[in-house]
Design a protein around this motif. Structure first.
Motif, short mmCIF file in Angstrom:
data_model
loop_
_atom_site.label_atom_id
_atom_site.label_comp_id
_atom_site.label_asym_id
_atom_site.label_seq_id
_atom_site.Cartn_x
_atom_site.Cartn_y
_atom_site.Cartn_z
N MET A 1 0.84 -1.20 0.00
CA MET A 1 0.00 0.00 0.00
C MET A 1 0.88 1.25 0.00
SD MET A 1 -2.97 1.18 2.69
CE MET A 1 -3.99 -0.28 2.51
N GLU A 2 0.56 2.18 -0.88
CA GLU A 2 1.31 3.43 -0.97
C GLU A 2 1.16 4.22 0.33
OE1 GLU A 2 3.22 4.63 -3.45
OE2 GLU A 2 2.93 2.83 -4.66
N ASN A 3 2.17 5.06 0.63
CA ASN A 3 2.14 5.87 1.85
C ASN A 3 0.90 6.77 1.90
OD1 ASN A 3 3.34 6.67 4.32
ND2 ASN A 3 4.00 8.57 3.37
N GLN A 4 0.55 7.36 0.76
CA GLN A 4 -0.64 8.23 0.71
C GLN A 4 -1.91 7.45 1.03
OE1 GLN A 4 -0.92 10.48 -2.96
NE2 GLN A 4 -0.04 12.25 -1.94
N ASP A 5 -1.99 6.23 0.50
CA ASP A 5 -3.16 5.38 0.76
C ASP A 5 -3.24 5.02 2.24
OD1 ASP A 5 -3.86 5.41 -1.90
OD2 ASP A 5 -2.81 3.55 -2.38
N LYS A 6 -2.08 4.76 2.86
CA LYS A 6 -2.05 4.42 4.29
C LYS A 6 -2.54 5.59 5.13
CE LYS A 6 1.75 1.06 4.26
NZ LYS A 6 3.15 0.81 4.64
N LYS A 7 -2.10 6.79 4.77
CA LYS A 7 -2.53 7.99 5.52
C LYS A 7 -4.04 8.20 5.37
CE LYS A 7 1.83 10.56 5.46
NZ LYS A 7 2.56 11.70 4.90
N ARG A 8 -4.51 8.02 4.15
CA ARG A 8 -5.95 8.19 3.88
C ARG A 8 -6.76 7.19 4.71
NH1 ARG A 8 -10.01 6.76 0.22
NH2 ARG A 8 -11.20 8.55 -0.56
N LEU A 9 -6.31 5.94 4.74
CA LEU A 9 -7.01 4.90 5.50
C LEU A 9 -6.96 5.19 7.00
CD1 LEU A 9 -8.55 2.23 5.41
CD2 LEU A 9 -6.35 1.03 5.48
N LEU A 10 -5.83 5.70 7.49
CA LEU A 10 -5.72 6.08 8.90
C LEU A 10 -6.75 7.14 9.27
CD1 LEU A 10 -1.89 6.27 9.68
CD2 LEU A 10 -3.58 4.94 10.94
N ILE A 11 -6.90 8.11 8.38
CA ILE A 11 -7.88 9.19 8.60
C ILE A 11 -9.30 8.61 8.64
CG2 ILE A 11 -8.93 11.28 7.62
CD1 ILE A 11 -6.10 11.87 6.39
N ILE A 12 -9.62 7.75 7.68
CA ILE A 12 -10.96 7.16 7.60
C ILE A 12 -11.26 6.33 8.84
CG2 ILE A 12 -12.38 5.47 6.36
CD1 ILE A 12 -10.87 6.42 3.77
#
Length: 201
Positions: A1-12
């Motif tokens: 998983m890309e770093n941006q995707d990980k951050k987005r998922l953390l927010i969600i």
């Protein structure tokens, strides 16, 4: 998983916890950012406003629910068990994420773009699961029916009727947790009677 995707998922995931505990109105972007040690600016980079994040969170939860439902139903031995499992799972998620779902009513008729469509997709998915269970029952010799698609439609309409009967009796736009328990008990009784009528003689 890309770093941006990980951050987005953390927010969600952080938003899901907040919305589920406090609801939409009492949750702020600042609190969500603080929960995961993100700057507020970073939150707004991924989600322009709270409603956009709310819609994305609902969509994420629906995906989680769908995967969990399929996994649970795959473990059932009969179609009847599968139908009961579907109702149980739905009740479990409603109780756990009640404040999240209740927020739909706080927003009112002006639902954010895409939310109504996602809710309709979730209903269509549930109907598809029910239809597949009926077809599974026919294939195994458990159930007998001429038109599984029509039977699915009748079954889903009846569940909707049970829901609205409770809503109208108590004059609530959105039932409280106890009313959802009443809805589940009636749904369970209805499903038992309905499925018994479909058993192959």
């Amino acid at each position: 998983m890309e770093n941006q995707d990980k951050k987005r998922l953390l927010i969600i995931e952080a938003a899901l916890k907040r919305f589920a505990h406090y609801g939409l109105a009492k949750t702020t972007m600042t609190e969500i950012a603080k929960d995961i040690s993100f700057s507020k600016a970073l939150l707004y980079y991924y989600f322009p406003d709270k409603l956009t994040l709310y819609v994305t969170t609902i969509e994420h939860l629906m995906q989680v629910m769908s995967r969990d439902l399929i996994k649970s139903i795959d473990k059932t031995k009969t179609s009847t068990e599968g139908i009961i499992k579907l109702l149980q799972k739905r009740q479990t998620y409603i109780q756990k994420y009640y404040k999240l779902f209740e927020s739909n009513q706080v927003i009112g008729q002006d639902l954010p773009n895409g939310l109504s469509e996602k809710i309709e997709k979730a209903k269509a998915f549930e109907a598809m699961v029910v239809n597949s269970l009926f077809n599974r029952g026919i294939a195994s010799g458990e159930l007998s029916m001429d038109n599984p698609k029509l039977v699915t439609e009748v079954f889903m309409n009846a569940l909707t009727g049970i829901h609205f009967d409770i809503v109208l009796k108590h004059r609530y736009v959105f039932p409280d947790k106890d009313h959802f328990k009443q809805i589940f008990l009636k749904e369970r009784l209805f499903a038992d009677v309905f499925m018994a009528g479909l058993q192959k003689k």
